[in-house]
Design a protein around this motif. Structure first.
Motif, mmCIF file in Angstrom:
data_model
loop_
_atom_site.group_PDB
_atom_site.id
_atom_site.type_symbol
_atom_site.label_atom_id
_atom_site.label_comp_id
_atom_site.label_asym_id
_atom_site.label_seq_id
_atom_site.Cartn_x
_atom_site.Cartn_y
_atom_site.Cartn_z
ATOM 1 N N LEU A 63 -31.433 32.524 33.084
ATOM 2 C CA LEU A 63 -30.028 32.566 32.661
ATOM 3 C C LEU A 63 -29.302 31.280 33.051
ATOM 4 C CD1 LEU A 63 -29.178 36.254 33.641
ATOM 5 C CD2 LEU A 63 -29.634 35.345 31.360
ATOM 6 N N PHE A 64 -29.495 30.839 34.289
ATOM 7 C CA PHE A 64 -28.876 29.586 34.719
ATOM 8 C C PHE A 64 -29.386 28.418 33.887
ATOM 9 C CE2 PHE A 64 -28.209 31.621 39.051
ATOM 10 C CZ PHE A 64 -26.830 31.671 38.941
ATOM 11 N N TYR A 65 -30.704 28.378 33.657
ATOM 12 C CA TYR A 65 -31.294 27.267 32.913
ATOM 13 C C TYR A 65 -30.781 27.247 31.469
ATOM 14 C CZ TYR A 65 -34.710 23.931 31.202
ATOM 15 O OH TYR A 65 -35.295 22.820 30.642
ATOM 16 N N GLY A 69 -28.840 24.045 31.671
ATOM 17 C CA GLY A 69 -29.847 23.016 31.417
ATOM 18 C C GLY A 69 -30.368 22.396 32.704
ATOM 19 N N GLY A 70 -31.536 21.843 32.642
ATOM 20 C CA GLY A 70 -32.204 21.309 33.816
ATOM 21 C C GLY A 70 -31.482 20.156 34.485
ATOM 22 N N GLU A 71 -30.944 19.242 33.695
ATOM 23 C CA GLU A 71 -30.271 18.069 34.274
ATOM 24 C C GLU A 71 -29.020 18.461 35.052
ATOM 25 O OE1 GLU A 71 -31.197 14.822 34.481
ATOM 26 O OE2 GLU A 71 -33.091 15.577 33.697
ATOM 27 N N ARG A 72 -28.232 19.376 34.494
ATOM 28 C CA ARG A 72 -27.000 19.799 35.184
ATOM 29 C C ARG A 72 -27.337 20.569 36.456
ATOM 30 N NH1 ARG A 72 -22.737 18.018 36.906
ATOM 31 N NH2 ARG A 72 -21.133 19.547 37.295
ATOM 32 N N ILE A 73 -28.365 21.408 36.388
ATOM 33 C CA ILE A 73 -28.790 22.163 37.568
ATOM 34 C C ILE A 73 -29.235 21.206 38.666
ATOM 35 C CG2 ILE A 73 -30.545 23.755 38.454
ATOM 36 C CD1 ILE A 73 -30.358 25.185 35.695
ATOM 37 N N LYS A 74 -29.967 20.181 38.282
ATOM 38 C CA LYS A 74 -30.412 19.173 39.247
ATOM 39 C C LYS A 74 -29.206 18.469 39.868
ATOM 40 C CE LYS A 74 -33.317 15.079 39.689
ATOM 41 N NZ LYS A 74 -34.211 14.150 38.978
ATOM 42 N N ALA A 75 -28.242 18.112 39.038
ATOM 43 C CA ALA A 75 -27.034 17.437 39.530
ATOM 44 C C ALA A 75 -26.259 18.312 40.518
ATOM 45 C CB ALA A 75 -26.139 17.048 38.361
ATOM 46 N N LEU A 76 -26.373 19.615 40.362
ATOM 47 C CA LEU A 76 -25.683 20.547 41.253
ATOM 48 C C LEU A 76 -26.523 20.912 42.477
ATOM 49 C CD1 LEU A 76 -24.127 22.822 38.499
ATOM 50 C CD2 LEU A 76 -22.890 21.255 40.013
ATOM 51 N N ASN A 82 -23.339 26.694 43.711
ATOM 52 C CA ASN A 82 -22.871 25.641 42.811
ATOM 53 C C ASN A 82 -23.073 26.027 41.347
ATOM 54 O OD1 ASN A 82 -22.348 24.195 45.113
ATOM 55 N ND2 ASN A 82 -24.037 22.777 44.873
ATOM 56 N N LEU A 83 -24.191 26.658 41.052
ATOM 57 C CA LEU A 83 -24.482 27.067 39.678
ATOM 58 C C LEU A 83 -23.510 28.152 39.223
ATOM 59 C CD1 LEU A 83 -28.391 27.185 39.800
ATOM 60 C CD2 LEU A 83 -26.914 25.273 39.188
ATOM 61 N N LYS A 84 -23.245 29.105 40.099
ATOM 62 C CA LYS A 84 -22.287 30.174 39.767
ATOM 63 C C LYS A 84 -20.889 29.599 39.540
ATOM 64 C CE LYS A 84 -24.574 34.061 41.998
ATOM 65 N NZ LYS A 84 -24.520 35.052 43.089
ATOM 66 N N ASN A 85 -20.491 28.665 40.394
ATOM 67 C CA ASN A 85 -19.176 28.036 40.233
ATOM 68 C C ASN A 85 -19.092 27.266 38.917
ATOM 69 O OD1 ASN A 85 -18.237 29.028 42.661
ATOM 70 N ND2 ASN A 85 -18.766 27.171 43.809
ATOM 71 N N GLU A 86 -20.154 26.569 38.561
ATOM 72 C CA GLU A 86 -20.178 25.799 37.315
ATOM 73 C C GLU A 86 -20.050 26.717 36.099
ATOM 74 O OE1 GLU A 86 -20.621 22.123 35.115
ATOM 75 O OE2 GLU A 86 -20.074 22.601 37.170
ATOM 76 N N ILE A 87 -20.743 27.825 36.120
ATOM 77 C CA ILE A 87 -20.664 28.777 35.002
ATOM 78 C C ILE A 87 -19.271 29.402 34.946
ATOM 79 C CG2 ILE A 87 -21.504 31.015 34.175
ATOM 80 C CD1 ILE A 87 -24.321 30.064 34.957
ATOM 81 N N ALA A 88 -18.713 29.736 36.099
ATOM 82 C CA ALA A 88 -17.355 30.291 36.125
ATOM 83 C C ALA A 88 -16.354 29.288 35.558
ATOM 84 C CB ALA A 88 -16.978 30.679 37.556
ATOM 85 N N LEU A 89 -16.516 28.018 35.915
ATOM 86 C CA LEU A 89 -15.633 26.970 35.397
ATOM 87 C C LEU A 89 -15.781 26.827 33.883
ATOM 88 C CD1 LEU A 89 -13.614 24.739 36.136
ATOM 89 C CD2 LEU A 89 -15.564 23.210 36.432
ATOM 90 N N LYS A 90 -17.023 26.853 33.393
ATOM 91 C CA LYS A 90 -17.253 26.772 31.944
ATOM 92 C C LYS A 90 -16.600 27.951 31.229
ATOM 93 C CE LYS A 90 -21.066 25.632 30.034
ATOM 94 N NZ LYS A 90 -22.457 25.536 29.599
#
Length: 102
Positions: A63-65, A69-76, A82-90
């Motif tokens: 689900l996260f991937y 995507g892989g690049e954004r996950i790596k950046a986080l 961090n992944l949960k926060n990014e999805i909440a922001l999106k």
């Protein structure tokens, strides 16, 4: 080995199976699992036992991937918070865009 999800249809190297077995046996943190999942997905690795195993045992990785995507996950930093926060922001940004459009 085939019953445990290993691809034995062609001649394989033991090193790859050893790497796959490591994921079945050792305890990993979320970040380690996420990093391994992303590396396997991004590389198009023909040894998909790791990816399939991780998707079955930890469906949130897929689900996260799929969402980030892989690049954004790596950046986080592969960190779950961090992944949960990014999805909440999106999701918040998408909701705001919808409100402005309506």
């Amino acid at each position: 080995m085939e019953q445990n999800g290993f691809d034995v249809s062609a001649r394989q190297y033991y090193v790859e199976y050893e790497k796959q077995l490591e994921h079945f046996i050792k305890k990993e943190t979320f970040a380690e699992r996420m990093e391994s999942y992303c590396m396997n997905k991004d590389s198009g690795n023909p040894f998909e036992a790791i990816t399939v195993f991780l998707e079955k045992k930890y469906p949130e990785l897929k689900l996260f991937y799929d969402e980030l995507g892989g690049e954004r996950i790596k950046a986080l930093g592969y960190k779950e918070c961090n992944l949960k926060n990014e999805i909440a922001l999106k999701n918040m940004n998408a909701r705001l865009r919808n409100e402005f459009i309506l």
